[in-house]
Design a protein around this motif. Structure first.
Motif, PDB file in Angstrom:
ATOM      1  N   ASN A  75     -23.615 -36.981  35.002  1.00  0.00           N
ATOM      2  CA  ASN A  75     -24.452 -36.785  33.822  1.00  0.00           C
ATOM      3  C   ASN A  75     -23.622 -36.450  32.597  1.00  0.00           C
ATOM      4  OD1 ASN A  75     -26.950 -37.209  35.161  1.00  0.00           O
ATOM      5  ND2 ASN A  75     -26.798 -35.137  36.034  1.00  0.00           N
ATOM      6  N   VAL A  76     -22.292 -36.530  32.740  1.00  0.00           N
ATOM      7  CA  VAL A  76     -21.426 -36.215  31.610  1.00  0.00           C
ATOM      8  C   VAL A  76     -21.067 -37.522  30.924  1.00  0.00           C
ATOM      9  CG1 VAL A  76     -19.294 -35.107  30.873  1.00  0.00           C
ATOM     10  CG2 VAL A  76     -20.525 -34.251  32.893  1.00  0.00           C
ATOM     11  N   ALA A  77     -21.616 -37.739  29.737  1.00  0.00           N
ATOM     12  CA  ALA A  77     -21.420 -39.028  29.067  1.00  0.00           C
ATOM     13  C   ALA A  77     -20.047 -39.112  28.417  1.00  0.00           C
ATOM     14  CB  ALA A  77     -22.500 -39.234  28.021  1.00  0.00           C
ATOM     15  N   LYS A  78     -19.576 -37.987  27.878  1.00  0.00           N
ATOM     16  CA  LYS A  78     -18.393 -38.090  27.039  1.00  0.00           C
ATOM     17  C   LYS A  78     -17.711 -36.731  26.889  1.00  0.00           C
ATOM     18  CE  LYS A  78     -17.537 -39.782  22.339  1.00  0.00           C
ATOM     19  NZ  LYS A  78     -18.142 -40.450  21.205  1.00  0.00           N
ATOM     20  N   ARG A  79     -16.399 -36.797  26.721  1.00  0.00           N
ATOM     21  CA  ARG A  79     -15.626 -35.627  26.327  1.00  0.00           C
ATOM     22  C   ARG A  79     -14.947 -35.968  25.007  1.00  0.00           C
ATOM     23  NH1 ARG A  79     -10.488 -33.622  26.126  1.00  0.00           N
ATOM     24  NH2 ARG A  79     -10.120 -31.469  26.795  1.00  0.00           N
ATOM     25  N   VAL A  80     -15.023 -35.035  24.038  1.00  0.00           N
ATOM     26  CA  VAL A  80     -14.300 -35.234  22.774  1.00  0.00           C
ATOM     27  C   VAL A  80     -13.400 -34.044  22.541  1.00  0.00           C
ATOM     28  CG1 VAL A  80     -16.102 -36.642  21.706  1.00  0.00           C
ATOM     29  CG2 VAL A  80     -16.114 -34.171  21.366  1.00  0.00           C
ATOM     30  N   GLU A  81     -12.349 -34.265  21.796  1.00  0.00           N
ATOM     31  CA  GLU A  81     -11.419 -33.181  21.510  1.00  0.00           C
ATOM     32  C   GLU A  81     -10.838 -33.336  20.118  1.00  0.00           C
ATOM     33  OE1 GLU A  81      -8.511 -32.081  24.542  1.00  0.00           O
ATOM     34  OE2 GLU A  81      -7.035 -31.739  22.960  1.00  0.00           O
ATOM     35  N   PHE A  82     -10.783 -32.235  19.400  1.00  0.00           N
ATOM     36  CA  PHE A  82     -10.109 -32.182  18.102  1.00  0.00           C
ATOM     37  C   PHE A  82      -9.147 -31.013  18.147  1.00  0.00           C
ATOM     38  CE2 PHE A  82     -12.611 -35.350  16.067  1.00  0.00           C
ATOM     39  CZ  PHE A  82     -13.832 -35.284  16.698  1.00  0.00           C
ATOM     40  N   ALA A  83      -7.893 -31.263  17.816  1.00  0.00           N
ATOM     41  CA  ALA A  83      -6.917 -30.180  17.944  1.00  0.00           C
ATOM     42  C   ALA A  83      -5.807 -30.312  16.923  1.00  0.00           C
ATOM     43  CB  ALA A  83      -6.321 -30.177  19.348  1.00  0.00           C
ATOM     44  N   LEU A  84      -5.255 -29.175  16.559  1.00  0.00           N
ATOM     45  CA  LEU A  84      -4.052 -29.105  15.718  1.00  0.00           C
ATOM     46  C   LEU A  84      -3.172 -28.018  16.319  1.00  0.00           C
ATOM     47  CD1 LEU A  84      -5.387 -28.914  12.014  1.00  0.00           C
ATOM     48  CD2 LEU A  84      -4.278 -30.879  13.080  1.00  0.00           C
ATOM     49  N   GLY A  85      -1.889 -28.232  16.285  1.00  0.00           N
ATOM     50  CA  GLY A  85      -0.950 -27.169  16.674  1.00  0.00           C
ATOM     51  C   GLY A  85      -0.997 -26.822  18.145  1.00  0.00           C
ATOM     52  N   ASP A  86      -0.786 -25.558  18.471  1.00  0.00           N
ATOM     53  CA  ASP A  86      -0.651 -25.094  19.851  1.00  0.00           C
ATOM     54  C   ASP A  86      -1.434 -23.799  20.008  1.00  0.00           C
ATOM     55  OD1 ASP A  86       2.283 -24.309  21.946  1.00  0.00           O
ATOM     56  OD2 ASP A  86       0.132 -24.008  22.261  1.00  0.00           O
ATOM     57  N   VAL A  87      -2.637 -23.908  20.563  1.00  0.00           N
ATOM     58  CA  VAL A  87      -3.489 -22.714  20.628  1.00  0.00           C
ATOM     59  C   VAL A  87      -2.909 -21.655  21.571  1.00  0.00           C
ATOM     60  CG1 VAL A  87      -5.668 -23.731  19.849  1.00  0.00           C
ATOM     61  CG2 VAL A  87      -5.039 -23.871  22.259  1.00  0.00           C
ATOM     62  N   GLU A  88      -2.241 -22.074  22.614  1.00  0.00           N
ATOM     63  CA  GLU A  88      -1.684 -21.083  23.549  1.00  0.00           C
ATOM     64  C   GLU A  88      -0.673 -20.203  22.829  1.00  0.00           C
ATOM     65  OE1 GLU A  88      -4.370 -22.176  26.012  1.00  0.00           O
ATOM     66  OE2 GLU A  88      -3.055 -20.439  26.317  1.00  0.00           O
ATOM     67  N   ALA A  89       0.181 -20.856  22.072  1.00  0.00           N
ATOM     68  CA  ALA A  89       1.178 -20.100  21.300  1.00  0.00           C
ATOM     69  C   ALA A  89       0.472 -19.196  20.297  1.00  0.00           C
ATOM     70  CB  ALA A  89       2.119 -21.061  20.584  1.00  0.00           C
ATOM     71  N   GLY A  90      -0.576 -19.732  19.688  1.00  0.00           N
ATOM     72  CA  GLY A  90      -1.326 -18.961  18.710  1.00  0.00           C
ATOM     73  C   GLY A  90      -1.938 -17.705  19.312  1.00  0.00           C
ATOM     74  N   PHE A  91      -2.542 -17.831  20.493  1.00  0.00           N
ATOM     75  CA  PHE A  91      -3.136 -16.646  21.127  1.00  0.00           C
ATOM     76  C   PHE A  91      -2.056 -15.650  21.523  1.00  0.00           C
ATOM     77  CE2 PHE A  91      -7.357 -17.713  20.704  1.00  0.00           C
ATOM     78  CZ  PHE A  91      -7.677 -18.970  21.223  1.00  0.00           C
ATOM     79  N   ALA A  92      -0.915 -16.191  21.953  1.00  0.00           N
ATOM     80  CA  ALA A  92       0.175 -15.287  22.346  1.00  0.00           C
ATOM     81  C   ALA A  92       0.633 -14.453  21.158  1.00  0.00           C
ATOM     82  CB  ALA A  92       1.331 -16.112  22.912  1.00  0.00           C
ATOM     83  N   ALA A  93       0.526 -15.031  19.966  1.00  0.00           N
ATOM     84  CA  ALA A  93       0.989 -14.319  18.764  1.00  0.00           C
ATOM     85  C   ALA A  93      -0.064 -13.366  18.206  1.00  0.00           C
ATOM     86  CB  ALA A  93       1.376 -15.341  17.697  1.00  0.00           C
ATOM     87  N   ALA A  94      -1.232 -13.335  18.800  1.00  0.00           N
ATOM     88  CA  ALA A  94      -2.326 -12.532  18.238  1.00  0.00           C
ATOM     89  C   ALA A  94      -2.239 -11.084  18.701  1.00  0.00           C
ATOM     90  CB  ALA A  94      -3.666 -13.119  18.648  1.00  0.00           C
ATOM     91  N   ASP A  95      -2.691 -10.155  17.834  1.00  0.00           N
ATOM     92  CA  ASP A  95      -2.819  -8.754  18.240  1.00  0.00           C
ATOM     93  C   ASP A  95      -4.170  -8.525  18.909  1.00  0.00           C
ATOM     94  OD1 ASP A  95      -1.265  -8.022  15.128  1.00  0.00           O
ATOM     95  OD2 ASP A  95      -0.350  -7.910  17.122  1.00  0.00           O
ATOM     96  N   VAL A  96      -5.166  -9.258  18.475  1.00  0.00           N
ATOM     97  CA  VAL A  96      -6.511  -9.125  19.033  1.00  0.00           C
ATOM     98  C   VAL A  96      -7.020 -10.515  19.387  1.00  0.00           C
ATOM     99  CG1 VAL A  96      -8.916  -8.556  18.467  1.00  0.00           C
ATOM    100  CG2 VAL A  96      -7.068  -7.063  17.691  1.00  0.00           C
TER     101      VAL A  96
END
Lengths: 758, 158, 289
Positions: free
Chosen positions: A173-194
């Motif tokens: 029943n899953v018709a489609k997957r879409v993705e929009f991305a820039l940069g590297d979210v994993e690195a971004g979260f690692a750099a976050a304080d919160v």
């Protein structure tokens, strides 16, 4: 820049040209047409949310005196898969033909299975009861997350998920997957304080236009057809009907009636191909009008969704990463607005690292249709709630947090383009400076803020400007007027011509009388039809100057147009009395013939519109009732052509959002049937539910439009749900992550908080 | 089954029509008499788009049977203007941009007129509660309420 | 086609005779605000509709023995314009005025609201709290019935096939008395009551409650008269402890369902809240009487 000069009409508030017709009841909406010999058409709808249609026996219905035609799947040729744009969503002809008339299966309760045309409503209803349908009910699934699980009932045996790698071998029943991305979210979260991570749930909500779908179709024996229909896009209706009925496009002439609300829900076809098919069979005109029950049950609401949002920031408020996973219900056929939802989720923010993934999932519910900024109110609601929580956690004012991260000119959006000049910062700064933001709050009261973004569209648009012999003009456009756009279009033409606005009469052309014009949607009408009207007016001005030049026997480029008059351009051109438009028009026949300006464009450069909303609520702790006390909308319009209609869009969208936040939802039973298919239990805001909605029009001109116009109609529905959730959090200290925030849920949460505190 | 023959007064005119017992006043106004100013939004009394005055009383035409009309008087939106002269409410609605798509407008005007006939100086709250039975999806009600209050002031001569 | 017949008799006997003689299903028409909705939704398909609005006794409001006899077909709008009824039974009037919209008010009646027998009917808890008496006419004659005995369940009444509620007596009341009705709905108007509470009480010269009736709507198959809730108030000055007992007694009496308008738990909790709030309003009004 055009917006710097002083305007004669732009920015003023003349009365709308169709105002008298609308306040006297003279204006004709979809159901207001009566033609001689007209039959009444009615649809038989599936009582099952999911069933194989083994056979349909219409013999008894056909034999009933007064019945002139019966239609089933046998009367529609199957269509190959083909995606076409309809507004801001894509539709597939293979699915449209099935949605208009079920083929192999009934896929939702209310799905059209057969139709009749008879000499009266009563006979048509009786005929429906005589149609015998042999259903084999199947297990159904109405929840999107459940529909994604292995073992869930499968709606389409040939639906293979698009956008995943490797390509699945089994249908789902899953018709489609879409993705929009820039940069590297994993690195971004690692750099976050919160880092804050939350899940959200929303339900389908309906556009709830007060006028049900309605049309009158008439097909002659030679196949020439006329269709009168309430729609946002009669050229789109023409295209769909021609395709579904196997007709040449030129054979169908579609006239748009006045439209009693659309909000995206009238950009698709339901009754129209059926009415044409019935008329073709019966040899008589057929009128079809949906009941309110049918509107809710069988026309598309927007998706319900399950979402996961994760945002990380440093302690001084710089967002380092944003991630969203969005699961949207499409209803019975693929095509939820999860793609624009994913595109818009983080758009108000300048993020190096961002990722939005969307899933389009089919379920046994009516097929969703566009609803005002389709997909974006849902995803942006979730993100704006987390932004607010982040602000609280960091101890930063929620407007300041947004300002720190605000998208600006040059920001690259997650979905690709770089923004040109935009007004988000202005809307935030003006919100902060607004008296509303400083006003005192009482007990059990709270204030919330949220921002919103929608990209807006341009598209194919034609306009024609006819100069009459007496110097009055007719402006013909192809975009139905759903909210007062006629006024703005006349103002733009009048501005260019330098004449009185009431010397421009607006006409919405039928499809045979003007070139292809894409539908009214995507907040494109004032922008695109405006651009076309301006171009057509400039074409007229050019012709007027040429005629004056001819009369004066000077070169055409020696004539200029100013304030409604042709005058010699400079002393060298000669000493001639200026000629008014009326004077030149009177001589048109002698100077070359009729003067008509036209434009046929594919309008580009639609500027996005950002907005920020402020809302104050009060919560009754003993009943869970949330009352909206005060509401302010601040939104960028680029250039407000007619400010009253810009304000009206702000106010209308905000109140729809208030309904979405507090009370509106589709309620289904475990049997897969809709329980609240009426205005009694589908609760849209009434006049006593809301206060005055204050508005501030921000103007950061869109350089791609001659006057700086941006579309504004859709953005207003985006911020309210989060603004109200954030206000409730400030009032109660309870954060809700489910819509609607109706009294039983609020009271329950208050009780749980009290119990936890003991 | 033979239809019922009904004689009544609509907008000051003597009117005769035939209808089935289950036909509503709204069905009759629109389908028989082609007075299409009153709109059908729900046929269950929840939206107010079919508002009319029955013997001066504000009602939903979808909740009155056509056969009930003998001996009564109905006033619809079509009677609100007098020739070329709009009622102050109608003028104020245009002036205040108190309509966008316009389909709820006839019902709201009839309802607002009934309010001002009964209470020439309503508060904002009174206007909102009186009009609660008239759904509007386009305007958010703001400009509608302003237009009604302004028309009321106008009609009071203030 | 629906072979429905419409009749509009001008006497009570005429209406009763039509009902007694009907071979198929017969329905009574007062304001029509429930009947026409049900007809249009094809929930009912009666063979006969008897319009009661041409019968004088059903359309009049008359003073009687210090109270008021209200014709069963009198519209809510008309009731709300009657200064005598408003002064004597403000709770009944405000309850009636909560039914639907202004447009619904133009037609809806106490008789219709009562006999449609929705468990959530707004006027019924107020009428029950008021001790209202329905005058019922049938082939067997006329009888007086306490309003709380009319509805027996959702859409069901204790009336015989040929019986009509002709009028409702809102009785006289001693000085120091008043009533109030509150309901909870998710919006501010236009919703069916999720909970309704009607309270009528009398305060003696010292401000002590000497009599009370408490009725709850939308929390059971029919509106409830809750003696335990009244007991909680009688003998008190509506202090916090008495109100807490009232709250608890009201909640305890509920036998609600979960539906698209509210959950069981929600109704139980809010019933207590509304009973308390309605009692305070009634007391404030009573203190002024």
């Amino acid at each position: 820049m055009a917006s710097d000069k002083e305007f004669k009409w732009i920015g003023t508030r003349p009365p709308r040209p169709d105002g008298v017709d609308k306040v006297t009841g003279r204006a004709k909406f979809g159901a207001d047409l009566y033609v001689p010999g007209m039959l009444i058409g009615k649809v038989l709808r599936s009582p099952h949310p999911h069933a194989v249609i083994k056979s349909i026996d219409t013999a008894k219905a056909e034999a009933l005196p007064g019945v002139k035609a019966v239609l089933t799947r046998a009367d529609f040729e199957d269509r190959e898969s083909e995606l076409v744009p309809a507004g801001e969503m894509m539709v597939n002809y293979r699915d449209i033909v099935r949605n208009v008339m079920a083929r192999e299966k009934a896929l939702y309760e209310g799905h059209a299975v057969a139709a009749v045309a008879a000499i009266s409503n009563a006979i048509a209803k009786k005929a429906l009861r005589l149609i015998e349908v042999d259903y084999e009910p199947l297990p159904h699934v109405i929840d999107a997350v459940a529909a994604m699980q292995p073992g869930a009932p499968i709606l389409h045996e040939d639906l293979i998920t698009d956008g995943v790698d490797p390509v699945p071998t089994e249908p789902s029943n899953v018709a489609k997957r879409v993705e929009f991305a820039l940069g590297d979210v994993e690195a971004g979260f690692a750099a976050a304080d919160v880092v804050i991570e939350r899940e959200f749930d929303t339900q389908p909500v309906h556009q709830a236009y007060i006028e049900p779908h309605a049309c009158v179709a008439s097909v002659a024996e030679d196949g020439q057809a006329e269709l009168w229909v309430t729609t946002q896009g009669h050229y789109v209706v023409r295209a769909h009907c021609a395709r579904l009925l196997g007709m040449d496009i030129s054979k169908i002439r579609v006239t748009a009636s006045e439209i009693g609300g659309g909000f995206g829900g009238k950009t698709v076809v339901y009754l129209e191909p059926v009415a044409l098919g019935l008329s073709r069979k019966a040899g008589r005109p057929v009128k079809m009008v949906m009941t309110r029950d049918e509107v809710f049950r069988a026309s598309g609401p927007t998706s319900g969704a399950h979402m996961k949002i994760k945002i990380g920031a440093t302690k001084d408020g710089k967002i380092t990463a944003g991630e969203a996973e969005l699961i949207y219900q499409a209803g019975a056929f693929p095509g939820s607005p999860v793609q624009p939802g994913a595109m818009c989720a983080f758009a108000p923010y300048d993020l190096e690292n961002v990722k939005a993934v969307g899933w389009d999932v089919v379920t046994n519910r009516s097929k969703v249709a566009a609803y005002r900024a389709p997909g974006a109110p849902i995803s942006e609601y979730a993100v704006e709630c987390v932004i607010d929580e982040l602000a609280k956690r960091l101890g930063i004012d929620p407007i300041d947090l947004r300002l720190t991260n605000a998208a600006k000119e040059g920001t690259r959006a997650a979905y690709g383009p770089k923004f040109g000049p935009i007004g988000l910062v202005e809307s935030l700064e003006q919100a902060k400076a607004h008296p509303h933001y400083q006003a005192a709050l009482g007990p059990n009261q709270g204030r919330g803020v949220a921002s919103g973004f929608w990209f807006n569209i341009g598209g194919e648009t034609c306009a024609s400007l006819i100069v009459n012999e007496d110097g009055t003009t007719v402006l013909t456009v192809g975009t139905p007027d759903i909210g007062g756009s006629r006024a703005s279009l006349c103002m733009m033409a009048a501005e260019e011509l330098g004449i009185d606005v009431d010397q421009v009469r607006p006409i919405i052309a039928d499809t045979a009388s003007l070139g292809y014009t894409f539908l009214t949607g995507g907040s494109r009408t004032t922008f695109s039809s405006g651009m076309a009207a301006i171009d057509a007016a400039r074409d007229v001005v050019q012709q007027l100057c040429e005629r004056a030049a001819k009369i004066w026997e000077i070169p055409a480029d020696a004539v200029e147009w100013e304030d409604g008059y042709a005058r010699p351009a400079g002393a060298n051109a000669g000493n001639f009395e200026p000629m008014s438009l009326a004077e030149i028009a009177a001589m048109a026949g002698k100077t070359g013939g009729p003067i008509v300006g036209h434009a046929q464009i594919n309008a580009q450069g639609a500027g996005p519109s950002f907005g920020t909303h402020l809302v104050d609520v009060e919560v009754d702790r003993e009943t869970g009732r949330v009352t909206v006390l005060r509401y302010t909308v601040l939104q960028d319009a680029g250039k407000a052509i007619h400010p009253s209609y810009v304000e009206g869009q702000f106010q209308g969208g905000a109140v729809q959002g208030i309904g979405w936040a507090l009370n509106e939802e589709y309620i289904y039973g475990a049997d897969g049937k809709l329980e609240n298919a009426g205005f009694l239990d589908y609760r849209i805001p009434v006049a006593s539910d809301v206060p005055m909605i204050d508005t501030v029009i921000v103007e950061v001109p869109n350089p791609r439009h001659p006057y700086g116009v941006r579309g504004i109609g859709e953005t207003p529905i985006i911020p309210p749900m989060a603004a109200i959730a954030n206000a409730i959090e400030n009032a109660l200290g309870i954060r809700f992550s489910e819509l609607p925030m109706s009294p039983p849920k609020v009271l329950k949460a208050i009780g749980e908080m009290a119990a936890a505190a003991e | 089954m033979a239809k019922n023959h009904v004689t009544t007064t609509i907008n000051g005119d003597a009117v005769e029509f035939l209808c089935e017992p289950e036909d509503t006043l709204l069905d009759v106004l629109r389908d028989e008499l082609h007075l299409t100013g009153s709109k059908e939004g729900c046929s269950s009394g929840d939206c107010g788009a079919c508002s009319v005055l029955l013997d001066g009383r504000l009602v939903c035409a979808c909740l009155v049977l056509g056969v009930e009309l003998t001996g009564h008087e109905v006033e619809t939106i079509e009677a609100m203007a007098h020739g070329e002269v709009l009622h102050p409410l109608q003028s104020k609605f245009i002036e205040h941009a108190a309509l966008q798509c316009g389909v709820c407008t006839p019902g709201i005007l009839v309802a607002a007129k009934a309010l001002l006939d009964k209470n020439p100086d309503p508060s904002e709250t009174e206007v909102r509660y009186w009009l609660a039975g008239n759904l509007c999806r386009c305007t958010g009600y703001d400009k509608i309420v302003r237009a009604v209050l302004d028309a009321a002031a106008d009609m009071r001569g203030s | 086609m629906n072979d429905m017949r419409y009749e509009a008799p001008d006497t009570v006997d005429g209406a009763v005779a039509l009902l007694a003689g009907a071979s198929g299903e017969a329905r009574l028409l007062a304001g029509g605000t429930d009947l026409l909705v049900q007809l249009r939704a094809e929930m009912i398909a009666p063979a006969l509709v008897v319009d009661l609005k041409r019968i004088p006794e059903l359309q009049s409001i008359a003073a009687e023995d210090g109270g008021f006899r209200v014709g069963a077909a009198v519209s809510g709008a008309e009731l709300g314009e009657h200064p005598g009824v408003k002064a004597l039974w403000p709770g009944v009037v405000e309850a009636t005025e909560l039914i639907g919209s202004t447009q619904i008010q133009g037609r809806a009646s106490l008789g219709g609201n009562l006999c449609n027998a929705s468990p959530a009917a707004d006027s019924v808890p107020a009428m029950i709290a008021a001790g209202a008496i329905a005058r019922v006419a049938g082939s067997g004659g006329t009888r007086e019935v306490a309003v709380e005995e009319i509805a027996t369940g959702p859409g069901q009444t204790s009336l015989a096939k040929d019986e009509i509620v002709v009028s409702i007596l809102l009785p006289a009341r001693p000085p120091g008395s008043s009533d109030a009705y509150l309901r909870f709905i998710p919006r501010t108007e236009m919703d069916i009551a999720v909970v309704g509470a009607g309270v009528s009480l009398t305060l003696d010269a010292g401000g002590v409650c000497s009599a009370a009736r408490v009725s709850l709507g939308a929390v059971a198959a029919r509106a409830l008269l809750v003696p335990e809730a009244a007991e909680a108030l009688i003998g008190s000055k509506l202090d916090a402890a008495a109100l807490a007992r009232l709250d608890a007694a009201a909640s305890a009496a509920c036998r609600p369902i979960d539906d698209k308008r509210g959950t069981k738990e929600y109704r139980i909790q809010v019933a207590g809240v509304l009973a308390r709030r309605a009692a305070l309003i009634a007391a404030e009004r009573a203190g002024r009487n």
